[in-house]
Each structure stands twice: as C-alpha cells, then as structure tokens.
Design a protein around this motif. Structure first.
Motif, mmCIF file in Angstrom:
data_model
loop_
_atom_site.group_PDB
_atom_site.id
_atom_site.type_symbol
_atom_site.label_atom_id
_atom_site.label_comp_id
_atom_site.label_asym_id
_atom_site.label_seq_id
_atom_site.Cartn_x
_atom_site.Cartn_y
_atom_site.Cartn_z
ATOM 1 N N ALA A 71 7.554 -28.342 117.780
ATOM 2 C CA ALA A 71 7.135 -27.426 116.718
ATOM 3 C C ALA A 71 8.035 -26.192 116.667
ATOM 4 O O ALA A 71 8.448 -25.757 115.586
ATOM 5 N N ARG A 72 8.342 -25.640 117.834
ATOM 6 C CA ARG A 72 9.200 -24.449 117.874
ATOM 7 C C ARG A 72 10.590 -24.744 117.316
ATOM 8 O O ARG A 72 11.240 -23.874 116.729
ATOM 9 N N MET A 73 11.068 -25.975 117.509
ATOM 10 C CA MET A 73 12.384 -26.354 117.012
ATOM 11 C C MET A 73 12.369 -26.728 115.526
ATOM 12 O O MET A 73 13.420 -26.992 114.940
ATOM 13 N N GLY A 74 11.182 -26.760 114.933
ATOM 14 C CA GLY A 74 11.076 -27.067 113.508
ATOM 15 C C GLY A 74 11.175 -28.539 113.176
ATOM 16 O O GLY A 74 11.391 -28.905 112.015
ATOM 17 N N LEU A 75 10.971 -29.411 114.160
ATOM 18 C CA LEU A 75 11.172 -30.837 113.930
ATOM 19 C C LEU A 75 10.137 -31.441 112.983
ATOM 20 O O LEU A 75 10.446 -32.370 112.230
ATOM 21 N N PHE A 76 8.914 -30.940 113.003
ATOM 22 C CA PHE A 76 7.876 -31.507 112.147
ATOM 23 C C PHE A 76 8.084 -31.158 110.673
ATOM 24 O O PHE A 76 7.521 -31.815 109.799
ATOM 25 N N GLU A 83 9.347 -24.740 100.295
ATOM 26 C CA GLU A 83 8.216 -24.053 99.677
ATOM 27 C C GLU A 83 6.904 -24.311 100.401
ATOM 28 O O GLU A 83 5.935 -23.568 100.235
ATOM 29 N N TYR A 84 6.868 -25.360 101.217
ATOM 30 C CA TYR A 84 5.657 -25.670 101.986
ATOM 31 C C TYR A 84 5.859 -25.430 103.482
ATOM 32 O O TYR A 84 5.123 -25.963 104.308
ATOM 33 N N GLY A 85 6.864 -24.642 103.829
ATOM 34 C CA GLY A 85 7.056 -24.243 105.214
ATOM 35 C C GLY A 85 8.027 -25.092 105.999
ATOM 36 O O GLY A 85 8.243 -24.840 107.196
ATOM 37 N N GLY A 86 8.634 -26.101 105.368
ATOM 38 C CA GLY A 86 9.598 -26.950 106.056
ATOM 39 C C GLY A 86 11.014 -26.449 105.874
ATOM 40 O O GLY A 86 11.254 -25.325 105.411
ATOM 41 N N SER A 87 11.984 -27.303 106.213
ATOM 42 C CA SER A 87 13.393 -26.908 106.121
ATOM 43 C C SER A 87 14.181 -27.745 105.128
ATOM 44 O O SER A 87 15.363 -27.492 104.913
ATOM 45 N N ALA A 88 13.557 -28.766 104.522
ATOM 46 C CA ALA A 88 14.267 -29.617 103.569
ATOM 47 C C ALA A 88 14.560 -28.839 102.288
ATOM 48 O O ALA A 88 13.691 -28.143 101.772
ATOM 49 N N SER A 89 15.768 -28.997 101.793
ATOM 50 C CA SER A 89 16.178 -28.212 100.621
ATOM 51 C C SER A 89 15.952 -28.944 99.314
ATOM 52 O O SER A 89 16.078 -28.362 98.244
ATOM 53 N N ALA A 136 15.960 -37.245 95.855
ATOM 54 C CA ALA A 136 14.997 -37.987 96.665
ATOM 55 C C ALA A 136 14.069 -37.054 97.441
ATOM 56 O O ALA A 136 13.319 -37.499 98.306
ATOM 57 N N GLY A 137 14.124 -35.747 97.142
ATOM 58 C CA GLY A 137 13.319 -34.781 97.874
ATOM 59 C C GLY A 137 14.038 -34.187 99.061
ATOM 60 O O GLY A 137 13.565 -33.240 99.673
ATOM 61 N N ALA A 162 20.446 -34.411 109.260
ATOM 62 C CA ALA A 162 19.860 -33.613 110.343
ATOM 63 C C ALA A 162 18.697 -34.356 110.992
ATOM 64 O O ALA A 162 18.549 -34.357 112.223
ATOM 65 N N MET A 163 17.865 -35.015 110.170
ATOM 66 C CA MET A 163 16.760 -35.815 110.718
ATOM 67 C C MET A 163 17.280 -36.976 111.544
ATOM 68 O O MET A 163 16.755 -37.291 112.621
ATOM 69 N N VAL A 164 18.331 -37.624 111.051
ATOM 70 C CA VAL A 164 18.913 -38.760 111.769
ATOM 71 C C VAL A 164 19.475 -38.308 113.116
ATOM 72 O O VAL A 164 19.250 -38.941 114.152
ATOM 73 N N VAL A 165 20.219 -37.213 113.103
ATOM 74 C CA VAL A 165 20.818 -36.707 114.345
ATOM 75 C C VAL A 165 19.735 -36.323 115.352
ATOM 76 O O VAL A 165 19.825 -36.646 116.548
ATOM 77 N N ALA A 166 18.693 -35.627 114.887
ATOM 78 C CA ALA A 166 17.592 -35.260 115.782
ATOM 79 C C ALA A 166 16.929 -36.498 116.373
ATOM 80 O O ALA A 166 16.632 -36.560 117.569
#
Length: 557
Positions: free
Chosen positions: A185-190, A197-203, A207-208, A216-220
């Motif tokens: 959670a601290r790393m922002g993975l969720f 706009e809903y608190g995430g990091s996706a721009s 496709a959203g 970034a999701m793939v690398v994580a």
C-alpha cells in the motif's frame, strides 16, 4: 556460420507465412453460414487448432523480440536462438499433418531459410549465450530511465522484504503477513490500475491506462514475483478487475465509494466467478441473484475465489436472467464483508443470509488461499449492483474488459518466476561440482541455461509488446497469446531449474522446489490453457482471417 539477427528475421518471416496459411485454411473450414466462426466446426479440429495456436504464439513472441535483437550483442544472440526454437517447434507440430495446415513444402527444408535454421540452432550459439548469461546479469528489453529505476526499487523490495517470508508462508500455508500488505500500500501498488481521479496512479488512455502505466504494472509484477508468486498476488489482478468494471460500467457514485479505498490499500478485493461445474465456461454459471425490494438474494456456490477471506470487497458474478440468456443474463455485484484470517470463515449478512467458505488445499501458490464459497439466501443491497439497473445483464462483458490486462499480468508473473528459477539454477550449477568440474561447465547444462534465457527474453519482450497494443485500445488476442506462451514456458523453465539441482531440487529447503509448484497453476487460472488455445486464440485468429478476407482466401495450393 555466425548466427545474426538477419537469420532470425528470415526464420520468423518463413514461420509467419506457414502460420498465416494454416490460419487461412482453418478460417475457411470453420466459417459458419453467418460468415463468422462456427464453434461446432472449430471444436471438430481441436487438436490442430491447439497446435496452431501454440505456433502463432511463438511467432508473435519472436517478432516482438526482433527490434531488441537489432541492438546486437547478447540481445541479438537470444533473438536468433529463439527464432530457431520457433521454427523447430512449429515444424514438430505440423510435420505429418501438412495437408491439415494447408502447406505442401516447408521453407526451412532448403535454401537460405535452411542455412538460417542451422545457424540459429547451433550448439555454438547456445554456448556463447550461456557464457554471457552465467557470468553477468540476464538483460531485459530496454525501457525508459523511469521504468528502469522502478524496476530496481521493486527488485530490492522483493529481495529484502518479500523473499525472506516466502518459504514460511509456502510451507505452513499461512496468511500473507499484514506487514507485506501495508508495504504494498505504501508503495502505491494497489492503485497502479486505478486512475488518478480516484486516488490511483494510472494516467488513462484509450484502454484506461497509458503504455507507461501498463509497463509499470508489468515491471512491478515481474520483480515482486521473483521474491514470491504467492505473496505478490494481492495487488496484481483483483483491484484491476474491480476498477475496470466500475470505470467501464459502474455508476459514478460507485466508483467514488470504493475505488479510493482500493487504491490506498484500505480495501482488499477478491473475485468470485468460477463455479464447481463451470470454470472457463462462464456462460453456464448457475449462482442466482433474485431481486427482492431493495436487495438481491444470492444463492449458489463459487469456487477458486482467491484471497476472499482477507478481502473487504467480494466481486460476485451471478445470474439475474434465465439460463437461456447464457452470458447475457449475468450481472456483477460488490459484497462488502469483514476480513477473516485462516482457512475457513462464515459471514452472517447484515440484511440476512449467510456466506460459508472453506479454503481448498493446493500444492503451490499459497498465502492468499483459494476458497469454495456457499451463498445461502444472502441479501446484498441493490445499490451494490455494478451500474445499477443499467448494469443488469452486463456482468460478463464488464468482467471480460479486464481480462486482457489480467492475462498480460499473468504472463509477467510467469516471467518473474522464470527469472527466479533461472537465477537459482545458474548459481547452483556454478557451485556444484560433478566428476571434478562445476556443473555449469558441461555442455548440456549450458544448453539448458541458454534455452531458459531465450524463453524468458521472448516472453518478456512479447509482454511489453502486448502492453503497447492494449494502451492503443487493442491487444485482447495478444494478451491471451502471451499468457499461454509464458505460462507453458514457466513450467519448463522451473522444471529444468529443479532438475539441475539434482536431488536437492526435490528438497523443500531449496526455493526451486516451490518455483516448480507455483508455476503449475499459471496454465490453469486466467483461462485454462486448452480453452484459451481453442476458444480464444484459435477462434480469434480465424475471426481475424475472416474479417480480412470475408469470402475466405485459402486457395488450397
């Protein structure tokens, strides 16, 4: 003859021609009266379709590697060796069945293609690859400086925080420690799959997600899976499935109600779709949701619901229509529930009804626990139907929207697991002496290590290519293809890594035994491989061929 990327290009061009011709032949054979694929006709050719799908996946991965291979050095050697592997595999699947594939002669049996094949399959090439990958780090296709830095951060975290806990969780089948969930959670993975706009990091994007979001999701996923596939599980697909459903078909108030908590890690997500008699055949689901005033009454049994004990939100696909409606009669509900530790739990609903769950014992992928869940007259508020009244009958489609990203993430898991297994095998074979010499000095060992390296590289390059396609609004078929290829490759790589450990590979004290057990689930979830190959990949390839040539373009020559 020294193998070069030009040999790779020659081989992949030849393999592409063979596969495309076979797909064209298949498309004609399975074309129904409406001009689309007839599933009964497709099923009559399952054996051919399964092999053709595998061949198409291999060729796609090889083509994804080519730009990297053009950079020279080890990347060129890996690309060329993999192209030889592609042709060898395609050849083994069609030999003796040429008429069924629509081919008469194979291009690699003579001329320049045969010379390229010999160069790409040479033992000397594999030995040169082994020399480099056993004395230095195994490279990845280049990415931006930002992603490379993120990779290092995730890798360090996996090594320092995840890996030390992995063996105890696996052996005891214990719960994932809350400390790991808090760190995620601290790393922002969720929030990686949730928009800003809903608190995430996706721009965002068509496709959203942007390509950078997806990479970034793939690398994580790759890097944390290297530490433990089981412990990496909570952040990978479940938040993404809920977020996609809400953003594609949910009401705005629903997205605001749940997504910020999911993005922050305050709310964990689980999904309940599969049933005891219906796995990949989602259209046959029998769990019902019947409207009663301001609630829906849910009855039925779900199985393989992973992480649903610890989860705060349970996404349930249930039938609101009739059995005859098939997939058009399914809707998605969000059940809010307490957290439960351990291998069994019971939840008495606030508005009535009961959920009873027990964990299914598994040989690997432990920590999150997969549950069989029984719903007995469980009442869920009607406001928890995703999309409200407009969401009735749309559950199947909303769930399918997240499948492309989910399958791409599963391929990334496979890549991370392969890399962990490879590194374990490479270290062990240099330390272990047999007949007076390090195991890594023997030709057969080096051949196996080289093959592991080019399989990993190909799957990784194909996953990155898939991220690009999904970001542009496509990639649905390619996501299934890379998932199939990478998951099958992971089984082979982890098995060979275990084999190179000899008897110690069978001992629980060595992590490589866990890698092998974890890999086995990859071809089972997110679409069983056989269903994926026939009903998704084979069907998808035939449909593409029919769209490009509606009248059927195979001339039989």
């Amino acid at each position: 003859m020294e193998a070069t990327v030009e040999h790779a290009r020659t081989l992949l061009t030849a393999a592409r021609q063979v596969v495309d011709r076979a797909v064209a032949r298949l498309a004609v054979d399975v074309r129904g009266a409406n001009g689309r694929v007839d599933l009964e006709r497709l099923d009559r050719e399952q054996a051919i379709v399964y092999d053709l799908s595998a061949a198409a996946c291999l060729v796609g991965a090889g083509e994804a590697m080519l730009p990297w291979g053009e950079s020279g050095g080890l990347a060129e050697m890996l690309t060329t060796a993999f192209s030889g592997h592609v042709v060898a595999e395609v050849n083994s699947r069609l030999q003796g069945r040429e008429p069924a594939w629509g081919v008469e002669t194979l291009p690699w049996h003579g001329g320049d293609v045969a010379l390229a094949f010999a160069a790409a399959r040479s033992v000397e090439l594999l030995d040169r690859i082994a020399e480099q990958v056993t004395t230095g780090p195994l490279p990845s296709p280049p990415q931006t400086d930002e992603l490379d830095m993120a990779r290092r951060v995730f890798r360090d975290f996996a090594r320092e925080k995840v890996a030390p806990l992995a063996e105890a969780v696996h052996r005891n089948d214990s719960d994932i420690p809350e400390s790991i969930i808090s760190d995620f959670a601290r790393m922002g993975l969720f929030g990686m799959g949730i928009t800003e706009e809903y608190g995430g990091s996706a721009s965002g994007g068509p496709a959203g997600h942007s390509e950078n979001d997806l990479l970034a999701m793939v690398v994580a996923t790759e890097e944390i899976t290297r530490g433990s596939m089981g412990l990496a599980g909570p952040f990978i697909t479940r938040p993404e499935i809920l977020a996609t459903a809400l953003l594609k078909g949910g009401a705005e108030e629903q997205a605001k109600r749940w997504l910020p908590g999911v993005a922050s890690g305050e709310l964990m997500v689980a999904v309940a779709v599969t049933e005891p008699d219906y796995g990949s055949d989602v259209a046959g689901l029998t769990t019902t949701a019947t409207r009663e005033g301001d609630h829906y009454r849910i009855n039925g049994v779900k199985t393989w619901s992973t992480f649903s004990g610890r989860a705060d939100l349970l996404l349930v696909l249930a039938r609101t229509g009739t059995r005859e409606d098939k997939h058009r009669g399914l809707s998605l509900f969000v059940i809010e529930k307490p957290r439960f530790p351990g291998h069994a739990w019971v939840h008495e609903g606030e508005d009535g009804g009961r959920i009873d769950a027990r964990a299914i014992s598994t040989i690997g992928y432990r920590g999150m626990h997969s549950f069989e869940i029984s719903f007995e007259d469980y009442l869920v508020p009607a406001e928890n139907l995703i999309g409200g009244e407009a969401g009735l009958g749309r559950g199947f489609y909303l769930q399918m929207n997240a499948f492309a990203n989910g399958r791409m993430q599963t391929a990334a898991r496979a890549v991370g697991l392969m890399r962990a297994a490879y590194e374990s095998a490479a270290r062990y074979t240099q330390e272990r002496h047999v007949f007076g010499a390090p195991l890594a000095d023997y030709q057969l060992t080096r051949t196996k290590l080289a093959r592991m390296a080019y399989l990993m590289a190909a799957c990784q390059a194909y996953t990155y290519r898939c991220a690009h396609l999904i970001a542009e609004g496509g990639g649905q078929l390619e996501a299934s293809m890379v998932k199939s290829l990478a998951c099958n490759a992971a089984e082979w790589v982890t098995r060979e890594a275990q084999q190179l450990h000899g008897g110690y590979g069978y001992a629980e004290e060595y992590p490589v035994s866990r890698y092998f057990l974890d890999a086995r689930v990859l071809s089972l979830f997110e679409g069983a491989d056989e269903t994926l190959a026939v009903r998704v990949i084979g069907k998808g390839l035939a449909e593409r061929a029919l769209r490009s040539s509606p009248g059927g373009g195979f001339d039989g020559r």
